[in-house]
Enzyme design. Structure first.
Site, short mmCIF file in Angstrom:
data_model
loop_
_atom_site.label_atom_id
_atom_site.label_comp_id
_atom_site.label_asym_id
_atom_site.label_seq_id
_atom_site.Cartn_x
_atom_site.Cartn_y
_atom_site.Cartn_z
CB SER A 107 -0.96 -0.04 1.18
OG SER A 107 -1.77 1.10 1.21
CG ASP A 250 -3.45 4.04 -0.99
OD1 ASP A 250 -4.32 4.04 -1.88
OD2 ASP A 250 -3.28 3.10 -0.20
CG ASP A 252 -3.14 -0.70 -1.88
OD1 ASP A 252 -3.23 0.45 -1.42
OD2 ASP A 252 -3.65 -1.70 -1.32
CG ASP A 254 -6.66 0.69 -0.23
OD1 ASP A 254 -5.73 1.51 -0.45
OD2 ASP A 254 -6.75 0.05 0.83
MG MG Z 1 -3.82 1.29 0.42
#
Ligand code: MG
Length: 482
Positions: A107, A250, A252, A254
């Site tokens: 992440s 961010d 990744d 999400d």
């Molecule tokens: Mg993330």
């Protein structure tokens, strides 16, 4: 002396709040990855493949191949869906009826880290009980032995991004956005949104400028957490090109952060409240799901809009479960994770960017104006060191003390204490030796006073306990929370 003496768990904990995160080459080694994959086999029942996805960190492709190979040697069929955002991965686990998904990502963590997020068949993070099964198998090294003729397959599926973007387009008013053709600046932060979001925003008909839109595990543009400080280039570019909106994700993807047309970074609690208000306008009386960390601006807006608010523990899975149970039309947390249940009940950065465009086009007003109408609060966040052995007794004492002093307390996740002029949230981390103290009030000085009250309370209790059981030498020092 505390009633509950600290105990060491017999099985080492591997999972944090968002999967396993480790430093590559230190704890995150090839044999760790392989044993982790074999341990996952203990969870698996029923039909369907295991999906394997990964981000662009320097070790992610290698870790993904170790996962696929190990899973197939445990008798499972692995399907590699390639490099993509976590929400795109979760969407595919559910859509393809996979029995499990493993996504290689750390992440927003610093570059030396990588990690593995494990997704259950419904597209959500696996529950803590399942994580414990994996941790036990890792500790006891109880791995399946599969003969040559029961080894599974490994194949690639290149359709994951297409399926995911089609669902986003089906869940927003594409024609309205394309007609308005807003100018947008997108900062991918060299993360996974580079493979979904330039394409998504162009297909929605925006006039797009991109920053850091080349995925790169060295994160040369800025650190992968989309904070106010990290988004200086985005803020300046929005103003320079006269954009209606700045979007950042961010690592990744999400989560999402927005910049308004004046170049101001929009705090997550404001975005959360704005989305909630907009959705309640479309769905009168509906439920909005959020967590204990969210601002009073959210509860105020939901109350004013005639909606219902469901408040859960903080974290991606508790909020998702609460959204499903209550049939919420929208859910989110102040950290930039927002959920759109008609698309999927998972934090989804790209979907949230499309929804923000729909909101702007539909209201026909600048983002700064819409935000100015929200109730104003000041939040102060700090974290202090709290060694794990003292967590339980310190929190027992803090709960008791705040219970005596506050008008109301909620203790589903740490303790949140409401006073006539604001609230304090004292919340120990499940994975780090720290305790977070948030305070919120209508004015900054009250928020500061409430936060200091919380910090002092925890520090006093910690000092008293350290004097009684001086097993750990770390002191408590207040620093701004990230
Ligand atoms: Mg993330």
């Amino acid at each position: 002396v505390p009633e509950r003496m600290p105990t060491q768990p017999s099985v080492p904990r591997l999972f944090g709040t968002d999967g396993v995160r480790r430093v590559v080459g230190e704890e995150l080694t090839p044999w760790f990855v392989s044993e982790f994959a074999c341990s996952l086999a203990h969870l698996l029942q029923g039909e369907g493949p295991v999906l394997v996805g990964w981000d662009f960190r320097t070790s992610s492709a290698s870790i993904a191949r170790l996962l696929s190979g190990s899973l197939s040697m445990c008798g499972l069929d692995a399907v590699e869906v390639g490099q993509l955002p976590t929400p795109c991965f979760q969407f595919n686990v559910k859509t393809l009826r996979a029995r499990l998904g493993t996504m290689v990502t750390a992440s927003h963590n610093p570059t030396p880290f990588n990690g593995i997020k494990v997704t259950g068949p419904e597209g959500l993070e696996i529950p803590r009980e399942d994580e414990e099964v994996v941790e036990r198998a890792m500790a006891e090294k109880t791995f399946p032995k599969v003969p040559w003729n029961r080894v599974g397959t490994v194949r690639a599926d290149p359709g994951a991004i297409d399926r995911y973007l089609a669902s986003i387009r089906a869940n927003v008013d594409v024609a309205a956005i394309a007609h308005a053709a807003p100018r947008v600046v997108l900062d991918c932060g060299n993360g996974t949104s580079a493979v979904t979001s330039p394409r998504l925003l162009r297909e929605l008909g925006t006039r797009l400028t991109t920053l850091n839109a080349n995925a790169d595990g060295y994160f040369p543009g800025h650190p992968s957490e989309p904070t106010d400080e990290n988004l200086a280039d985005l803020k300046a570019t929005v103003v320079a090109v006269g954009a209606a909106l700045g979007v950042a994700h961010d690592g990744d993807s999400d989560r999402v952060a927005f910049v308004d047309e004046k170049g101001r970074y929009v705090p997550g609690e404001e975005t959360l409240a704005l989305f909630a208000k907009w959705m309640l306008g479309k769905h009168p009386g509906a439920t909005i799901a959020t967590s204990i960390t969210s601002s009073s601006v959210v509860s105020d807006v939901v109350r004013e809009s005639g909606g219902k608010l469901s408040v859960s523990r903080s974290g991606s899975l508790p909020v998702a479960r609460s959204a499903i149970e209550t049939g919420a039309v929208f859910a989110g947390e102040e950290n930039g994770g927002y959920y759109w249940p008609t698309h999927q009940v998972a934090r989804d950065g790209p979907m949230s960017s499309a929804k923000m465009l729909e909101l702007l086009v539909e209201t026909g007003r600048p983002l700064s104006e819409l935000l100015a109408e929200l109730p104003k609060y000041h939040v102060i966040k700090r974290k202090i060191e709290l060694p794990p052995v003292y967590k339980a007794p310190v929190m027992d004492a803090v709960r008791a003390e705040l219970g005596r002093e506050a008008e109301k307390t909620i203790a589903i996740d740490g303790v949140k204490a409401f006073f006539s002029d604001g609230w304090i949230l004292v919340r120990p981390s499940g994975t780090e030796p720290i305790c977070r103290i948030f305070a919120e009030a209508k004015d900054r000085s009250t928020a500061e006073r409430l936060n200091r009250t919380g910090v002092t309370l925890v520090q006093d209790q910690l000092r008293a306990l350290q004097a009684a059981i001086p097993t750990v030498g770390a002191g408590a020092r207040a620093v701004p929370a990230s």
